[in-house]
Design a protein around this motif. Sequence first.
Motif, PDB file in Angstrom:
ATOM      1  N   PHE A  52    -104.879 -42.885  50.495  1.00 22.67           N
ATOM      2  CA  PHE A  52    -103.453 -42.447  50.954  1.00 22.67           C
ATOM      3  C   PHE A  52    -102.898 -41.127  50.203  1.00 22.67           C
ATOM      4  CE2 PHE A  52    -100.674 -46.357  52.428  1.00 22.67           C
ATOM      5  CZ  PHE A  52    -101.938 -47.029  52.878  1.00 22.67           C
ATOM      6  N   SER A  53    -102.198 -40.499  50.778  1.00 22.50           N
ATOM      7  CA  SER A  53    -101.739 -39.233  50.346  1.00 22.50           C
ATOM      8  C   SER A  53    -100.679 -39.683  49.329  1.00 22.50           C
ATOM      9  CB  SER A  53    -101.390 -38.384  51.451  1.00 22.50           C
ATOM     10  OG  SER A  53    -100.192 -38.822  52.011  1.00 22.50           O
ATOM     11  N   GLU A  54    -100.303 -38.690  48.275  1.00 23.07           N
ATOM     12  CA  GLU A  54     -99.106 -38.776  47.622  1.00 23.07           C
ATOM     13  C   GLU A  54     -97.887 -39.109  48.277  1.00 23.07           C
ATOM     14  OE1 GLU A  54     -98.557 -37.631  43.970  1.00 23.07           O
ATOM     15  OE2 GLU A  54    -100.748 -37.859  43.881  1.00 23.07           O
ATOM     16  N   ASP A  55     -97.693 -38.660  49.398  1.00 17.73           N
ATOM     17  CA  ASP A  55     -96.284 -38.922  50.051  1.00 17.73           C
ATOM     18  C   ASP A  55     -96.563 -40.396  50.982  1.00 17.73           C
ATOM     19  OD1 ASP A  55     -98.000 -37.926  52.062  1.00 17.73           O
ATOM     20  OD2 ASP A  55     -96.640 -36.856  53.100  1.00 17.73           O
ATOM     21  N   GLY A  56     -97.496 -41.122  50.571  1.00 14.74           N
ATOM     22  CA  GLY A  56     -97.509 -42.419  51.476  1.00 14.74           C
ATOM     23  C   GLY A  56     -97.953 -42.629  52.901  1.00 14.74           C
ATOM     24  N   VAL A  57     -98.932 -41.499  53.301  1.00 17.10           N
ATOM     25  CA  VAL A  57     -99.505 -41.542  54.486  1.00 17.10           C
ATOM     26  C   VAL A  57    -100.829 -41.709  54.527  1.00 17.10           C
ATOM     27  CG1 VAL A  57     -99.867 -40.287  56.801  1.00 17.10           C
ATOM     28  CG2 VAL A  57     -97.763 -39.933  55.400  1.00 17.10           C
ATOM     29  N   CYS A  58    -101.592 -42.639  55.421  1.00 13.13           N
ATOM     30  CA  CYS A  58    -102.880 -43.166  55.251  1.00 13.13           C
ATOM     31  C   CYS A  58    -103.858 -41.933  55.870  1.00 13.13           C
ATOM     32  CB  CYS A  58    -102.997 -44.400  55.886  1.00 13.13           C
ATOM     33  SG  CYS A  58    -103.069 -44.442  57.564  1.00 13.13           S
ATOM     34  N   GLN A  59    -105.135 -41.919  55.523  1.00 13.89           N
ATOM     35  CA  GLN A  59    -106.059 -41.204  55.996  1.00 13.89           C
ATOM     36  C   GLN A  59    -106.219 -41.324  57.490  1.00 13.89           C
ATOM     37  OE1 GLN A  59    -107.475 -38.614  53.907  1.00 13.89           O
ATOM     38  NE2 GLN A  59    -108.233 -37.891  55.791  1.00 13.89           N
ATOM     39  N   SER A  60    -106.308 -42.247  57.912  1.00 10.99           N
ATOM     40  CA  SER A  60    -106.079 -42.678  59.421  1.00 10.99           C
ATOM     41  C   SER A  60    -105.215 -41.724  60.128  1.00 10.99           C
ATOM     42  CB  SER A  60    -106.175 -44.359  59.617  1.00 10.99           C
ATOM     43  OG  SER A  60    -106.643 -44.310  60.824  1.00 10.99           O
ATOM     44  N   CYS A  61    -103.908 -42.001  59.834  1.00 14.72           N
ATOM     45  CA  CYS A  61    -103.114 -41.171  60.383  1.00 14.72           C
ATOM     46  C   CYS A  61    -103.195 -39.629  60.297  1.00 14.72           C
ATOM     47  CB  CYS A  61    -101.542 -41.426  59.898  1.00 14.72           C
ATOM     48  SG  CYS A  61    -100.807 -42.837  60.266  1.00 14.72           S
ATOM     49  N   ARG A  62    -103.714 -39.169  59.177  1.00 14.18           N
ATOM     50  CA  ARG A  62    -103.923 -37.775  58.969  1.00 14.18           C
ATOM     51  C   ARG A  62    -105.224 -37.376  59.842  1.00 14.18           C
ATOM     52  NH1 ARG A  62    -104.641 -36.835  53.036  1.00 14.18           N
ATOM     53  NH2 ARG A  62    -104.546 -38.968  52.975  1.00 14.18           N
ATOM     54  N   ASN A  63    -106.230 -38.396  59.915  1.00  9.61           N
ATOM     55  CA  ASN A  63    -107.352 -37.849  60.848  1.00  9.61           C
ATOM     56  C   ASN A  63    -106.922 -37.936  62.326  1.00  9.61           C
ATOM     57  OD1 ASN A  63    -109.117 -37.735  58.847  1.00  9.61           O
ATOM     58  ND2 ASN A  63    -110.119 -39.866  58.932  1.00  9.61           N
ATOM     59  N   TYR A  64    -106.142 -38.725  62.677  1.00  6.97           N
ATOM     60  CA  TYR A  64    -105.325 -38.913  63.966  1.00  6.97           C
ATOM     61  C   TYR A  64    -104.673 -37.469  64.645  1.00  6.97           C
ATOM     62  CZ  TYR A  64    -103.709 -40.305  68.138  1.00  6.97           C
ATOM     63  OH  TYR A  64    -103.362 -40.812  69.652  1.00  6.97           O
ATOM     64  N   GLU A  65    -103.862 -37.076  63.386  1.00 10.32           N
ATOM     65  CA  GLU A  65    -103.337 -35.887  63.500  1.00 10.32           C
ATOM     66  C   GLU A  65    -104.151 -34.749  63.796  1.00 10.32           C
ATOM     67  OE1 GLU A  65    -100.068 -34.754  63.792  1.00 10.32           O
ATOM     68  OE2 GLU A  65     -99.958 -36.871  64.101  1.00 10.32           O
ATOM     69  N   LYS A  66    -105.359 -34.623  63.050  1.00  6.29           N
ATOM     70  CA  LYS A  66    -106.384 -33.571  63.325  1.00  6.29           C
ATOM     71  C   LYS A  66    -106.681 -33.394  64.670  1.00  6.29           C
ATOM     72  CE  LYS A  66    -108.773 -34.375  58.972  1.00  6.29           C
ATOM     73  NZ  LYS A  66    -109.863 -34.776  58.422  1.00  6.29           N
ATOM     74  N   ARG A  67    -106.755 -34.654  65.427  1.00  5.44           N
ATOM     75  CA  ARG A  67    -107.405 -34.517  66.723  1.00  5.44           C
ATOM     76  C   ARG A  67    -106.803 -33.426  67.523  1.00  5.44           C
ATOM     77  NH1 ARG A  67    -107.512 -40.438  69.682  1.00  5.44           N
ATOM     78  NH2 ARG A  67    -108.932 -41.541  68.059  1.00  5.44           N
ATOM     79  N   LYS A  68    -105.451 -33.119  67.264  1.00  5.51           N
ATOM     80  CA  LYS A  68    -104.661 -31.920  68.039  1.00  5.51           C
ATOM     81  C   LYS A  68    -105.331 -30.657  67.931  1.00  5.51           C
ATOM     82  CE  LYS A  68    -100.519 -34.646  67.746  1.00  5.51           C
ATOM     83  NZ  LYS A  68     -99.326 -34.969  66.608  1.00  5.51           N
ATOM     84  N   THR A  69    -106.021 -30.589  66.525  1.00  5.52           N
ATOM     85  CA  THR A  69    -106.552 -29.355  66.287  1.00  5.52           C
ATOM     86  C   THR A  69    -107.864 -29.108  66.826  1.00  5.52           C
ATOM     87  OG1 THR A  69    -107.358 -30.134  64.251  1.00  5.52           O
ATOM     88  CG2 THR A  69    -104.908 -29.065  64.169  1.00  5.52           C
ATOM     89  N   ILE A  70    -108.685 -30.009  67.248  1.00  3.27           N
ATOM     90  CA  ILE A  70    -110.035 -30.291  67.519  1.00  3.27           C
ATOM     91  C   ILE A  70    -110.224 -29.780  69.001  1.00  3.27           C
ATOM     92  CG2 ILE A  70    -111.858 -31.546  68.087  1.00  3.27           C
ATOM     93  CD1 ILE A  70    -110.908 -33.448  65.816  1.00  3.27           C
ATOM     94  N   ASN A  71    -111.148 -28.800  69.339  1.00  2.00           N
ATOM     95  CA  ASN A  71    -111.199 -28.260  70.580  1.00  2.00           C
ATOM     96  C   ASN A  71    -112.237 -29.301  71.260  1.00  2.00           C
ATOM     97  OD1 ASN A  71    -112.374 -26.773  72.993  1.00  2.00           O
ATOM     98  ND2 ASN A  71    -112.320 -24.882  72.145  1.00  2.00           N
ATOM     99  N   TRP A  72    -111.680 -30.266  72.174  1.00  2.00           N
ATOM    100  CA  TRP A  72    -112.497 -30.875  72.882  1.00  2.00           C
ATOM    101  C   TRP A  72    -113.585 -30.596  73.937  1.00  2.00           C
ATOM    102  CZ3 TRP A  72    -113.243 -35.596  69.898  1.00  2.00           C
ATOM    103  CH2 TRP A  72    -112.151 -35.794  69.058  1.00  2.00           C
ATOM    104  N   ASP A  73    -113.139 -29.320  74.325  1.00  2.00           N
ATOM    105  CA  ASP A  73    -113.985 -28.884  75.300  1.00  2.00           C
ATOM    106  C   ASP A  73    -115.305 -28.578  74.620  1.00  2.00           C
ATOM    107  OD1 ASP A  73    -112.442 -29.324  77.504  1.00  2.00           O
ATOM    108  OD2 ASP A  73    -111.358 -27.356  77.402  1.00  2.00           O
ATOM    109  N   GLU A  74    -114.944 -27.925  73.619  1.00  2.00           N
ATOM    110  CA  GLU A  74    -116.124 -27.323  72.782  1.00  2.00           C
ATOM    111  C   GLU A  74    -117.020 -28.766  72.450  1.00  2.00           C
ATOM    112  OE1 GLU A  74    -118.125 -24.902  71.572  1.00  2.00           O
ATOM    113  OE2 GLU A  74    -116.428 -23.970  72.873  1.00  2.00           O
TER     114      GLU A  74
END
Length: 376
Positions: free
Chosen positions: A18-40
């Motif tokens: 969990f991050s300091e501000d109470g968000v789980c790693q799963s949520c943060r990993n999910y957010e990262k999806r937006k920055t991933i180039n899925w075509d690549e």
Amino acid sequence: MRYCKKCAMPDTRPSSIFSEDGVCQSCRNYEKRKTINWDERKKELIKMCDKYRRKDGFYDCVIPVSGGKDSHFLVYTIKEKMGMNPLLITVGDPFTKTDAGLKNFRNLGDVFDCDHILFNLSIDLFRRVTRIAFEEFGEPLRFVEAAIYTVPMKMGMKMGIPLVVFGENSAYEYGSTDEQNYSATEYILRIFKAINVDYWLQRGVSIKEVNAIIPPTEQELKENKVEVIFMSYFSPWSSTQHLEIAKRYGFRDLAHEWKREGCIEDFEQIDSIAYMVHLWMKYPKFGFQRVSDIVSRRVREGELSLPEAKRLIMECDHKLDQRAMEDFINFLGYTPKQFWDIVEKFWNRNIFEKVDETWKLKNPVYKDLIESQKNG
Ligand SMILES: [Zn+2]
């Protein structure tokens, strides 16, 4: 017991971050999806398949499958989209099967025209190791879950098929790591290192019976140039999308067969009736089970609101399905009382308290819902 402020997932999940501000790693990993180039990533997958595709007609990869919707998605991607010639391998369990589960299992090899090996442990062995793991760890399928990784890896290796395609990297998707690697071999080696063969030998399992869980060594994997990949690296893992594709190819859900207690859907883990007990055992130990897993994923995917998620957890997460429990105890030879006496010792006293003979969470995620109900 704390809960992720975004998705309601508790921090009692083993190795959760969990991050300091109470968000789980799963949520943060999910957010990262937006920055991933899925075509690549798709190009990387094509390159990977080209590297292993064989011209002589022999199998060019192994796919460990259960027969569920994710298996359908995996085989669809590897065979239909990538044009590979996979060998499907299933490590089964001998619990009673649902009608949908049997049909899906058969459908998988049929609709995608693949050879499919079913590996069954000795039923007598299964019964003994499942009882041991249930009674000592509250984790009935510990032995068979080790075999799910070791058997397809070893079989592939012995047959000279170096590429193994797994579906979801659950450590990453459920947030116990923030690293998502192209090669999953390291991850598999960590699973192998955690398999304790001696433990079983010390509990009366004979040396002849542990073949299925003896993992290949790091050296053997290197010598045979075995490569493991997770499809969730190459394609954003989504149960709704997988279900849609799977249904198009003949996958059936439980809608007309069984309405399961302690479940809010009818298409996940549906083939084996008593398997639900294995999943449910997380509840006494960690204060959550399958319903929390599923609603938190849906909240992340934007399909469910947080209050609605909490309501579903309050209504369903503690329930153990009666039919699943009966199948479990009949198969393993327990009476209901013996079953509940064993479960009794696993209630986590740090997070549960006994109120009127019933274990209740001290700090449930739906606390605010109870308060507002009390106030009218
Ligand atoms: Zn979260």
